[in-house]
Design an enzyme around this catalytic site. Structure first.
Site, short mmCIF file in Angstrom:
data_model
loop_
_atom_site.label_atom_id
_atom_site.label_comp_id
_atom_site.label_asym_id
_atom_site.label_seq_id
_atom_site.Cartn_x
_atom_site.Cartn_y
_atom_site.Cartn_z
CE LYS A 11 -3.84 -2.28 2.41
NZ LYS A 11 -4.90 -2.13 3.44
CE1 TYR A 51 -9.33 -3.17 0.55
CE2 TYR A 51 -8.70 -1.11 -0.50
CZ TYR A 51 -8.38 -2.22 0.26
OH TYR A 51 -7.09 -2.39 0.72
NE ARG A 104 -2.37 -5.42 7.55
CZ ARG A 104 -3.49 -5.98 7.13
NH1 ARG A 104 -4.19 -6.76 7.96
NH2 ARG A 104 -3.93 -5.78 5.90
CG ASN A 118 -3.71 -2.20 6.89
OD1 ASN A 118 -3.46 -1.88 5.73
ND2 ASN A 118 -4.84 -2.76 7.27
CG HIS A 121 -5.10 -6.62 -0.14
ND1 HIS A 121 -6.31 -6.78 0.49
CD2 HIS A 121 -5.04 -7.57 -1.11
CE1 HIS A 121 -6.97 -7.77 -0.09
NE2 HIS A 121 -6.22 -8.27 -1.06
CD GLU A 132 -8.06 -10.09 -3.30
OE1 GLU A 132 -6.91 -10.40 -2.92
OE2 GLU A 132 -8.98 -9.77 -2.52
P1 ADP Z 1 -7.96 -6.60 5.71
O1 ADP Z 1 -7.19 -5.76 4.73
O2 ADP Z 1 -7.17 -6.83 6.97
O3 ADP Z 1 -8.49 -7.89 5.11
P2 ADP Z 1 -10.66 -5.42 5.51
O4 ADP Z 1 -10.87 -6.23 4.27
O5 ADP Z 1 -11.68 -5.49 6.59
O6 ADP Z 1 -9.22 -5.74 6.19
O7 ADP Z 1 -10.53 -3.87 5.11
C1 ADP Z 1 -9.86 -3.48 3.95
C2 ADP Z 1 -8.97 -2.29 4.26
O8 ADP Z 1 -9.77 -1.16 4.59
C3 ADP Z 1 -8.03 -2.48 5.47
O9 ADP Z 1 -6.86 -3.19 5.17
C4 ADP Z 1 -7.76 -1.04 5.84
O10 ADP Z 1 -6.78 -0.42 5.01
C5 ADP Z 1 -9.13 -0.39 5.59
N1 ADP Z 1 -9.97 -0.39 6.80
C6 ADP Z 1 -10.62 -1.45 7.35
N2 ADP Z 1 -11.32 -1.08 8.45
C7 ADP Z 1 -11.11 0.26 8.60
C8 ADP Z 1 -11.57 1.26 9.55
N3 ADP Z 1 -12.40 0.94 10.55
N4 ADP Z 1 -11.13 2.53 9.38
C9 ADP Z 1 -10.31 2.87 8.35
N5 ADP Z 1 -9.87 1.99 7.43
C10 ADP Z 1 -10.25 0.70 7.55
#
Ligand code: ADP
Length: 143
Positions: A11, A51, A104, A118, A121, A132
């Site tokens: 990212k 997303y 992370r 973080n 992805h 993907e």
């Molecule tokens: P992951 O990437 O750990 O699988 P998710 O698919 O739930 O997590 O979310 C996609 C991405 O959206 C996250 O990696 C993060 O960058 C962002 N994100 C998720 N939850 C939040 C939140 N509550 N506030 C801000 N950004 C978020």
């Protein structure tokens, strides 16, 4: 154990903080094999697709803006049981709750944007990984 290919995105926080090599070295140390690697700007369209599971969340516009701060680096990475292993190496979504030693936990944001900034992805299932890889790579770009 199944031989799988997962889709990883470095990212914009990883790119801006010059952490791509450091994180890639962690993956290579596990013995995972690079099958595809490219830098790309993410359009609104590809982000809406990637997303779609968070598109109705209030934080989605911030995530879209964040993912467009710099080009990202997409990586197709192969290994035994790699989808679960890379998710373990990353740690949970919120960098603040991620353990030291996870990607992370070591490199993600520890302030107010810890849930968003973080570092990487990574696909969360074989079905997601297949979709993907197709989304981010053309057929001739994965080897
Ligand atoms: P992951 O990437 O750990 O699988 P998710 O698919 O739930 O997590 O979310 C996609 C991405 O959206 C996250 O990696 C993060 O960058 C962002 N994100 C998720 N939850 C939040 C939140 N509550 N506030 C801000 N950004 C978020």
């Amino acid at each position: 154990m199944p031989l799988e290919t997962t889709l990883i995105l470095f990212k914009p926080d990883a790119v801006a903080k010059n952490l791509v090599g450091t994180v890639l070295a962690r993956f290579e140390k596990e013995g995972f094999k690079i099958r595809g690697l490219k830098m790309m700007k993410l359009s609104d369209e590809i982000l809406a697709e990637h997303y779609s599971h968070i598109a109705d969340k209030p934080f989605f516009p911030d995530v879209r803006g964040f993912m467009q701060e710099t080009p990202v680096i997409a990586l197709a990475l192969e290994g035994e049981d790699i989808i679960a292993k890379v998710r373990d190496l990353l740690g949970p979504t919120d960098s603040k709750t991620a353990a030291p030693g996870t990607i992370r936990g070591d490199f993600g944001d520890k302030t107010g944007e810890s849930k968003m900034r973080n570092i990487c992805h990574a696909s969360d299932s074989p079905e997601a990984a297949a979709a993907e890889i197709n989304r981010f790579f053309a057929p001739g770009e994965v080897f």
